[in-house]
Design a protein around this motif. Structure first.
Motif, short mmCIF file in Angstrom:
data_model
loop_
_atom_site.label_atom_id
_atom_site.label_comp_id
_atom_site.label_asym_id
_atom_site.label_seq_id
_atom_site.Cartn_x
_atom_site.Cartn_y
_atom_site.Cartn_z
N PHE A 184 0.84 -1.19 0.00
CA PHE A 184 0.00 0.00 0.00
C PHE A 184 0.88 1.25 0.00
CE2 PHE A 184 -2.16 3.44 2.22
CZ PHE A 184 -3.35 3.52 1.51
N GLY A 185 1.89 1.24 0.86
CA GLY A 185 2.79 2.39 0.94
C GLY A 185 3.48 2.66 -0.39
N GLY A 186 3.98 1.59 -1.02
CA GLY A 186 4.63 1.76 -2.31
C GLY A 186 3.66 2.21 -3.38
N ALA A 187 2.43 1.66 -3.35
CA ALA A 187 1.43 2.01 -4.37
C ALA A 187 0.98 3.46 -4.22
CB ALA A 187 0.23 1.08 -4.25
N VAL A 188 0.73 3.87 -2.99
CA VAL A 188 0.30 5.26 -2.74
C VAL A 188 1.44 6.22 -3.05
CG1 VAL A 188 -0.29 6.89 -0.91
CG2 VAL A 188 -1.49 4.71 -1.06
N ALA A 189 2.66 5.80 -2.72
CA ALA A 189 3.81 6.68 -2.88
C ALA A 189 3.99 7.13 -4.32
CB ALA A 189 5.08 5.98 -2.39
N MET A 190 3.86 6.21 -5.27
CA MET A 190 4.16 6.55 -6.65
C MET A 190 3.29 7.69 -7.19
SD MET A 190 6.75 4.87 -7.45
CE MET A 190 7.68 3.38 -7.07
N PRO A 191 1.95 7.54 -7.22
CA PRO A 191 1.14 8.66 -7.72
C PRO A 191 1.16 9.88 -6.80
CG PRO A 191 -0.27 6.89 -6.90
CD PRO A 191 1.12 6.36 -6.90
N LEU A 192 1.18 9.66 -5.48
CA LEU A 192 1.20 10.78 -4.53
C LEU A 192 2.45 11.61 -4.69
CD1 LEU A 192 0.14 12.36 -2.07
CD2 LEU A 192 1.26 10.63 -0.61
N ILE A 193 3.59 10.94 -4.74
CA ILE A 193 4.86 11.67 -4.84
C ILE A 193 5.00 12.34 -6.21
CG2 ILE A 193 7.37 11.38 -4.86
CD1 ILE A 193 6.87 9.07 -2.79
N ALA A 194 4.53 11.63 -7.25
CA ALA A 194 4.57 12.25 -8.59
C ALA A 194 3.75 13.54 -8.60
CB ALA A 194 4.03 11.27 -9.62
N TRP A 195 2.59 13.52 -7.94
CA TRP A 195 1.74 14.71 -7.88
C TRP A 195 2.39 15.81 -7.05
CZ3 TRP A 195 -0.83 17.21 -3.80
CH2 TRP A 195 -1.75 18.17 -4.20
N LEU A 196 2.97 15.44 -5.89
CA LEU A 196 3.62 16.43 -5.03
C LEU A 196 4.80 17.08 -5.72
CD1 LEU A 196 3.55 14.61 -1.56
CD2 LEU A 196 2.29 16.68 -2.19
N ILE A 197 5.58 16.26 -6.43
CA ILE A 197 6.74 16.81 -7.16
C ILE A 197 6.25 17.78 -8.24
CG2 ILE A 197 8.65 16.25 -8.70
CD1 ILE A 197 8.96 13.62 -7.13
N TYR A 198 5.17 17.39 -8.92
CA TYR A 198 4.62 18.23 -9.98
C TYR A 198 4.11 19.57 -9.42
CZ TYR A 198 1.41 19.79 -13.66
OH TYR A 198 0.74 20.53 -14.61
N LYS A 199 3.42 19.51 -8.25
CA LYS A 199 2.84 20.72 -7.66
C LYS A 199 3.87 21.57 -6.93
CE LYS A 199 -0.96 21.74 -7.47
NZ LYS A 199 -1.78 22.62 -8.34
N PHE A 200 4.84 20.93 -6.31
CA PHE A 200 5.84 21.65 -5.51
C PHE A 200 7.23 21.39 -6.11
CE2 PHE A 200 2.21 20.59 -2.82
CZ PHE A 200 1.83 21.85 -2.38
N ASP A 201 8.04 20.59 -5.41
CA ASP A 201 9.30 20.10 -5.96
C ASP A 201 9.71 18.89 -5.14
OD1 ASP A 201 10.64 20.90 -3.58
OD2 ASP A 201 11.09 22.87 -4.42
N TRP A 202 10.79 18.21 -5.53
CA TRP A 202 11.15 16.97 -4.85
C TRP A 202 11.63 17.22 -3.42
CZ3 TRP A 202 16.01 15.98 -2.95
CH2 TRP A 202 17.08 16.72 -3.45
N LYS A 203 12.21 18.39 -3.15
CA LYS A 203 12.73 18.67 -1.81
C LYS A 203 11.60 18.84 -0.79
CE LYS A 203 17.03 20.72 -3.50
NZ LYS A 203 17.91 21.90 -3.52
N LEU A 204 10.59 19.63 -1.14
CA LEU A 204 9.44 19.80 -0.25
C LEU A 204 8.66 18.50 -0.11
CD1 LEU A 204 8.00 23.32 -1.16
CD2 LEU A 204 9.03 22.61 1.00
N THR A 205 8.68 17.68 -1.13
CA THR A 205 7.97 16.39 -1.08
C THR A 205 8.52 15.52 0.04
OG1 THR A 205 7.45 16.45 -3.44
CG2 THR A 205 7.43 14.29 -2.37
N PHE A 206 9.83 15.48 0.19
CA PHE A 206 10.43 14.70 1.28
C PHE A 206 9.96 15.23 2.64
CE2 PHE A 206 13.44 13.14 -1.89
CZ PHE A 206 13.71 11.86 -1.43
N THR A 207 9.86 16.53 2.78
CA THR A 207 9.42 17.12 4.05
C THR A 207 7.98 16.74 4.37
OG1 THR A 207 10.90 19.01 3.73
CG2 THR A 207 9.12 19.28 5.32
#
Length: 433
Positions: free
Chosen positions: A151-174
Motif C-alpha cells: 500500500f505504501g509503495g502504491a500510494v507513494a508513486m502517484p502521490l509523490i509524482a503529484w507532489l513533485i509536480y505541484k511543488f518540488d522533490w525537496k518539499l515532497t520529502f518534508t
C-alpha cells in the motif's frame, strides 16, 4: 494488570494494534520509495549516472540490513513499544531533512540514516504478533502488516509524482516525513507492551489470545545467543529464501519507475499510476493468502509445515513471471505479468513473516525476524546496484529481469528441500557467554 473485565462481548483491540502495525509499514515504504519516484529529477539536478543512482537506492539497505539483528535484540530486550516508536520517529526525521541534500554524498548519508531507523520496523512487528495474536491468526496478521509495504509503495508513486509536480522533490520529502511523526505520537499514546497491560482489552479477548498460543512465554530469558541460531537448518532456509524473494521484490520500489519511463515510454503521471498497480494487486493477495493459509491450518486440512510450503511455493511460481515480462513487446501485458509476479512475492511473504513466531526459541521472535531480514535485505543492497550496472552495460532491462526470475527458481528449491518441519527450536546447548 489493566484488563477490562466487561465480558458480554469480546473486544478486538488486537486488530487496532494490527492496523497500527500496518500503518507503520505503509509509512516505512512510502518514505523509502520517495527517492525512487523522484529519481529522474534528482539524477538530472545533480548529474548522477545510473550506477550512482543504483548506489543511492541501495545505500538505504546498508544500514537497514546490518541493524536488523541489533534492532531485534533491542525489541525483545526492552520492548516493542519503545523500539518501534523510536524507529518510526527517527526515520521520519531523516525523510523530512533529505531535501537539504546538496549532492551525491549528502543524499547517501540521509539514505543510510533512513535505513538505520527503518531497521526496527519488521523485527518489532514480528515480536508484537507473537504477544498480541493467537497462533491461528499469525499468518493473517503477518500478511496484514506486510501488506502495508505494498500500500505504501502504491500510494507513494502517484502521490509523490503529484507532489513533485505541484511543488518540488525537496518539499515532497518534508511533507512525507510528517506522516511518521504523527504516527509515532499515536503509537506511544495507545499501544501497550502486552494485552494484559491495555485497559481496552477485556477478559474474553485476553483469554482468546492466550488460549490460542501453544508456546506461551512467562519470562524474558533468552535460551541462547543470536549467533547460535545459525546451527539450525530452518534458520538458514528462512534467510536464503527471503534473500531471493527480496532481490526480486525490491525491483518494484527502486527501478520500476525508471523501467516504465525508459523501457516502456511512459511519462511521469502515467508512470505514477502504472507503478502502483503491481503493489495494489499484491496488497490484496497478501492479506488473502495469510487468511487462507490460517484457515487451511486451523481446519487441519494440512499440517503447519505443508501449509507454509504450499503457499510459499505457489507464490514463488507466480513471482517467476517477472522473467516472462522481459520478452513481451506489449506494455499492457508486461504490466499484467509484473502484477502477477509482485502478487506472488507477497503470497510468499505472508508465510515468511509468520515463520519467526513459529520457529524461534522463546523470547527470540524479534531476533529471528531480524536475522531473516538482515540476510533478505542484502538483496536490497545488491539488487539495485546489479540492476543498475546491468542496464547501464547492456542498455536493456531484459537481462536484469531474467536474472531476478532465476533467483526465484533457486528460492523454490530452497523452500522445498532445505526448509524442514516448521516448529519451535528447543535448544539443547547452553548459552555461550
Amino acid at each position: 494488570m489493566k484488563v477490562n473485565l466487561k465480558n458480554d462481548k469480546m473486544t478486538n483491540v488486537r486488530w487496532v494494534v494490527g492496523m497500527l502495525m500496518w500503518a507503520a509499514i505503509a509509512i516505512n515504504y512510502i518514505d523509502r520509495t520517495v527517492l525512487s519516484a523522484a529519481a529522474p529529477h534528482i539524477s538530472k539536478e545533480f548529474s548522477l549516472s545510473s550506477g550512482e543512482m543504483g548506489i543511492l537506492m541501495s545505500g538505504f539497505f546498508w544500514s537497514y540490513a546490518l541493524l536488523q539483528i541489533p534492532a531485534g535484540w533491542v525489541a525483545d530486550r526492552f520492548g516493542q513499544k519503545k523500539t518501534l516508536g523510536f524507529a518510526v520517529g527517527w526515520w521520519s526525521l531523516m525523510t523530512s531533512i533529505t531535501g537539504l541534500a546538496v549532492g551525491f554524498k549528502s543524499l547517501l548519508g540521509f539514505r543510510i540514516g533512513l535505513g538505520a531507523g527503518e531497521a526496527g520496523a519488521y523485527p518489532s512487528n514480528a515480536g508484537i504478533t507473537s504477544k498480541w495474536f493467537p497462533d491461528k491468526e499469525r499468518a493473517t496478521v503477518s500478511g496484514l502488516f506486510d501488506s502495508g509495504s505494498k500500500f505504501g509503495g502504491a500510494v507513494a508513486m502517484p502521490l509523490i509524482a503529484w507532489l513533485i509536480y505541484k511543488f518540488d522533490w525537496k518539499l515532497t520529502f518534508t511533507f512525507i516525513g510528517v506522516l511518521g511523526i504523527i504516527w509515532t505520537i499515536i503509537w506511544l499514546l495507545y499501544f501497550r507492551e502486552t494485552p494484559e497491560e491495555h485497559k481496552g482489552v477485556n477478559k474474553l479477548e485476553l483469554e482468546y489470545i492466550n488460549k490460542g498460543k501453544k508456546n506461551e512465554i512467562t519470562d524474558t530469558e533468552q535460551p541462547i545467543k543470536w549467533y547460535q541460531l545459525l546451527k539450525y537448518r530452518n534458520i538458514w532456509a528462512m534467510c536464503i529464501g527471503f534473500f531471493m524473494i527480496n532481490y526480486n521484490s525490491y525491483f518494484f520500489i527502486t527501478w520500476l519507475p525508471t523501467y516504465l519511463v525508459k523501457e516502456r515510454g511512459m511519462n511521469l503521471i502515467q508512470m505514477g499510476f502504472v507503478a502502483s498497480l503491481p503493489l495494489l494487486c499484491a496488497m490484496v493477495v497478501e492479506v488473502l493468502s495469510g487468511y487462507l493459509s490460517d484457515k487451511v491450518y486451523s481446519k487441519k486440512l494440512l499440517s503447519l509445515t505443508a501449509t507454509r510450503k504450499l503457499f510459499l511455493i505457489c507464490g514463488l511460481i507466480m513471482a517467476s513471471c517477472i522473467g516472462m515480462a522481459a520478452f513481451t513487446k506489449s506494455a499492457v501485458l508486461a504490466v499484467v505479468l509484473l502484477c502477477i509476479a509482485k502478487s506472488g512475492n507477497t503470497m510468499a511473504a505472508s508465510q515468511v513473516w509468520a515463520l519467526p513466531g513459529e520457529v524461534a526459541p522463546k523470547n527470540m521472535t524479534s531476533v529471528v525476524a531480524g536475522m531473516q531480514n538482515t540476510v533478505s535485505n542484502m538483496g536490497g543492497v545488491v539488487g539495485p546496484i546489479i540492476t543498475g550496472f546491468i542496464v547501464g552495460s547492456t542498455g536493456s532491462f531484459v537481462p536484469a529481469l531474467l536474472f531476478s526470475a532465476f533467483l526465484i527458481i533457486i528460492a523454490i528449491f530452497n523452500y522445498i528441500f532445505l526448509l524442514g518441519k516448521v516448529e519451535r527450536i528447543e535448544p539443547k546447548e547452553k548459552m555461550i557467554i
